[in-house]
Write a protein that holds these residues in place. Structure first.
Motif, mmCIF file in Angstrom:
data_model
loop_
_atom_site.group_PDB
_atom_site.id
_atom_site.type_symbol
_atom_site.label_atom_id
_atom_site.label_comp_id
_atom_site.label_asym_id
_atom_site.label_seq_id
_atom_site.Cartn_x
_atom_site.Cartn_y
_atom_site.Cartn_z
ATOM 1 N N VAL A 124 2.989 -5.912 -0.813
ATOM 2 C CA VAL A 124 3.215 -5.146 -1.928
ATOM 3 C C VAL A 124 3.077 -6.210 -3.280
ATOM 4 O O VAL A 124 3.297 -7.450 -2.933
ATOM 5 N N SER A 125 2.680 -5.808 -4.293
ATOM 6 C CA SER A 125 2.452 -6.658 -5.487
ATOM 7 C C SER A 125 3.079 -6.328 -6.762
ATOM 8 O O SER A 125 3.083 -4.960 -7.118
ATOM 9 N N PRO A 126 3.567 -6.878 -7.729
ATOM 10 C CA PRO A 126 4.268 -6.464 -8.898
ATOM 11 C C PRO A 126 3.259 -5.944 -9.827
ATOM 12 O O PRO A 126 3.507 -4.933 -10.560
ATOM 13 N N GLY A 127 1.986 -6.334 -9.774
ATOM 14 C CA GLY A 127 0.954 -5.974 -10.708
ATOM 15 C C GLY A 127 -0.158 -5.936 -9.912
ATOM 16 O O GLY A 127 -0.224 -5.998 -8.586
ATOM 17 N N ALA A 128 -1.543 -5.641 -10.689
ATOM 18 C CA ALA A 128 -2.522 -5.301 -10.044
ATOM 19 C C ALA A 128 -3.909 -6.285 -10.777
ATOM 20 O O ALA A 128 -4.465 -5.495 -11.580
ATOM 21 N N THR A 129 -3.828 -7.303 -10.711
ATOM 22 C CA THR A 129 -4.883 -7.994 -11.141
ATOM 23 C C THR A 129 -6.287 -8.037 -10.433
ATOM 24 O O THR A 129 -6.248 -7.631 -9.327
ATOM 25 N N PRO A 130 -7.606 -8.086 -11.440
ATOM 26 C CA PRO A 130 -8.565 -7.744 -10.446
ATOM 27 C C PRO A 130 -8.868 -8.571 -9.589
ATOM 28 O O PRO A 130 -9.430 -8.498 -8.345
ATOM 29 N N GLU A 131 -8.212 -9.870 -9.366
ATOM 30 C CA GLU A 131 -8.479 -11.061 -8.434
ATOM 31 C C GLU A 131 -7.854 -10.447 -7.196
ATOM 32 O O GLU A 131 -8.329 -10.544 -6.160
ATOM 33 N N LEU A 132 -6.625 -10.139 -7.322
ATOM 34 C CA LEU A 132 -5.931 -9.494 -6.073
ATOM 35 C C LEU A 132 -6.481 -8.362 -5.576
ATOM 36 O O LEU A 132 -6.658 -8.137 -4.385
ATOM 37 N N LEU A 133 -7.052 -7.266 -6.336
ATOM 38 C CA LEU A 133 -7.593 -6.193 -5.895
ATOM 39 C C LEU A 133 -8.681 -6.532 -5.217
ATOM 40 O O LEU A 133 -8.964 -5.830 -4.251
ATOM 41 N N ASP A 134 -9.411 -7.460 -5.646
ATOM 42 C CA ASP A 134 -10.759 -7.730 -4.842
ATOM 43 C C ASP A 134 -10.389 -8.531 -3.461
ATOM 44 O O ASP A 134 -11.149 -8.336 -2.544
ATOM 45 N N ALA A 135 -9.284 -9.481 -3.469
ATOM 46 C CA ALA A 135 -8.975 -9.919 -2.471
ATOM 47 C C ALA A 135 -8.358 -8.731 -1.432
ATOM 48 O O ALA A 135 -8.740 -8.880 -0.232
ATOM 49 N N ALA A 136 -7.818 -7.870 -1.751
ATOM 50 C CA ALA A 136 -7.313 -6.886 -0.977
ATOM 51 C C ALA A 136 -8.531 -5.957 -0.314
ATOM 52 O O ALA A 136 -8.474 -5.768 0.816
ATOM 53 N N ALA A 137 -9.464 -5.828 -1.077
ATOM 54 C CA ALA A 137 -10.679 -5.172 -0.577
ATOM 55 C C ALA A 137 -11.477 -5.885 0.577
ATOM 56 O O ALA A 137 -11.880 -5.420 1.596
ATOM 57 N N ALA A 138 -10.986 -7.316 0.641
ATOM 58 C CA ALA A 138 -11.684 -8.077 1.756
ATOM 59 C C ALA A 138 -10.795 -8.452 2.704
ATOM 60 O O ALA A 138 -11.013 -9.196 3.687
ATOM 61 N N ASN A 139 -9.634 -7.734 2.694
ATOM 62 C CA ASN A 139 -8.502 -8.016 3.611
ATOM 63 C C ASN A 139 -8.201 -6.847 4.313
ATOM 64 O O ASN A 139 -8.035 -5.691 3.559
ATOM 65 N N ASP A 140 -7.783 -6.671 5.516
ATOM 66 C CA ASP A 140 -7.485 -5.567 6.192
ATOM 67 C C ASP A 140 -6.237 -5.082 6.067
ATOM 68 O O ASP A 140 -5.575 -3.921 6.572
ATOM 69 N N LEU A 141 -5.347 -5.949 5.538
ATOM 70 C CA LEU A 141 -3.789 -5.889 5.323
ATOM 71 C C LEU A 141 -3.758 -4.594 4.100
ATOM 72 O O LEU A 141 -4.082 -4.943 3.031
ATOM 73 N N PRO A 142 -3.278 -3.577 4.400
ATOM 74 C CA PRO A 142 -2.836 -2.503 3.287
ATOM 75 C C PRO A 142 -1.984 -3.139 2.019
ATOM 76 O O PRO A 142 -1.043 -3.787 2.530
ATOM 77 N N LEU A 143 -2.575 -2.968 1.007
ATOM 78 C CA LEU A 143 -1.773 -3.291 -0.167
ATOM 79 C C LEU A 143 -1.351 -2.186 -0.972
ATOM 80 O O LEU A 143 -2.179 -1.513 -1.337
ATOM 81 N N LEU A 144 -0.006 -2.458 -1.320
ATOM 82 C CA LEU A 144 0.397 -1.467 -2.312
ATOM 83 C C LEU A 144 0.460 -2.158 -3.859
ATOM 84 O O LEU A 144 1.535 -2.965 -3.934
ATOM 85 N N PRO A 145 -0.491 -1.802 -4.684
ATOM 86 C CA PRO A 145 -0.350 -2.752 -6.039
ATOM 87 C C PRO A 145 0.560 -2.175 -7.042
ATOM 88 O O PRO A 145 0.770 -0.935 -6.922
ATOM 89 N N GLY A 146 1.199 -2.915 -7.824
ATOM 90 C CA GLY A 146 2.140 -2.529 -8.679
ATOM 91 C C GLY A 146 1.328 -2.179 -10.013
ATOM 92 O O GLY A 146 0.442 -2.830 -10.431
ATOM 93 N N VAL A 147 1.822 -1.012 -10.775
ATOM 94 C CA VAL A 147 0.987 -0.678 -11.938
ATOM 95 C C VAL A 147 2.188 -0.044 -12.800
ATOM 96 O O VAL A 147 3.182 0.386 -12.481
ATOM 97 N N ALA A 148 2.109 -0.322 -14.271
ATOM 98 C CA ALA A 148 2.860 0.318 -15.291
ATOM 99 C C ALA A 148 2.163 1.126 -16.323
ATOM 100 O O ALA A 148 3.138 1.510 -17.077
ATOM 101 N N THR A 149 0.994 0.863 -16.346
ATOM 102 C CA THR A 149 0.395 1.591 -17.621
ATOM 103 C C THR A 149 -0.906 2.496 -17.249
ATOM 104 O O THR A 149 -1.403 2.211 -16.003
ATOM 105 N N ALA A 150 -1.398 3.391 -17.691
ATOM 106 C CA ALA A 150 -2.557 4.184 -17.477
ATOM 107 C C ALA A 150 -3.678 3.184 -17.234
ATOM 108 O O ALA A 150 -4.641 3.330 -16.290
ATOM 109 N N SER A 151 -4.086 2.020 -18.126
ATOM 110 C CA SER A 151 -5.135 1.084 -17.643
ATOM 111 C C SER A 151 -5.015 0.440 -16.467
ATOM 112 O O SER A 151 -6.175 0.369 -15.747
#
Ligand code: 3PG
Length: 219
Positions: free
Chosen positions: A97-124
């Motif tokens: 679980v992450s508090p935010g959703a940076t492009p770096e973290l989201l890309d790392a999650a795509a390359a990793n089998d561990l499911p990630l629940l990314p944090g968002v607070a805005t539409a963007s």
């Protein structure tokens, strides 16, 4: 080796979160508190746990819980980057679980089998996560970022996105959050406050879990 598809990882996460309903967010200062804390939560019917990477003791505590409390489903929270994600996977966590959703973290999650629940607070932020296949997101900090009205506003343009609101969820508002159609589960620290962990008030924590689960069943 190719990592699992985003949709497959989201499905795993959903299977974990939907039955859980409440995911306690654990900040563990003393590694030796991990196992009794996890046992107290599981005894109260709360099995999916998020151990945050916020303390030095977190890794040892999470490892001990995974080894000694087989009924607990352990995720790692406060995952901030690809290194954290790999550390979480290597110690045997079932999700991150992450508090935010940076492009770096989201890309790392795509390359990793561990499911990630990314944090968002805005539409963007939501759109950035969605563009990478994430439709199950943490809404953080839920109360502070606009609460239920904000979540309802996001449901308009994003009808297929579902959320695990976290931040400011407590005994008084948990049922209202869970009644929202786009909420699969909630996260929060209210079941096991730092004062109870420090004082080893394990029975109090179990009792709070039992009460919370009873309240949810009544609805
Ligand atoms: C956190 O990051 O601390 C979690 O979101 C928990 O928030 P809470 O303490 O408001 O439940």
């Amino acid at each position: 080796m190719t990592a699992l598809l985003a949709s497959a990882k989201q499905a795993v996460l959903e299977e974990i979160l939907v039955p859980a309903r409440i995911v306690p967010v654990l900040t563990i200062d003393r590694a030796e508190d991990g196992v009794p804390l996890a046992r107290a939560l599981v005894a109260g019917g709360v099995k999916v746990l998020e151990v945050t990477f916020r303390t030095e003791a977190a890794t040892a505590a999470a490892k001990a819980i995974i080894a000694e409390v087989p009924d607990a489903i352990v995720g790692i929270g406060t995952v901030l980057n690809g290194d954290d994600l790999r550390r979480a996977r290597d110690l045997g966590a079932r999700f991150a679980v992450s508090p935010g959703a940076t492009p770096e973290l989201l890309d790392a999650a795509a390359a990793n089998d561990l499911p990630l629940l990314p944090g968002v607070a805005t539409a963007s932020e939501l759109m950035q996560a969605q563009a990478r296949g994430f439709n199950l997101l943490k809404f953080f900090p839920a109360e502070q970022a606009g609460g239920i009205p904000m979540l309802r506003a996001l449901a308009g343009p994003f009808p297929n996105t579902r959320f695990c609101p976290t931040g400011g969820v407590n005994a008084a508002n948990v049922a209202a959050w869970l009644a929202e159609p786009n909420v699969v589960a909630v996260g929060g620290s209210w079941l096991c406050p730092a004062s109870d962990i420090k004082a080893a008030n394990w029975e109090v924590i179990t009792g709070r879990c039992i009460d919370a689960m009873k309240t949810l069943r009544k609805r």
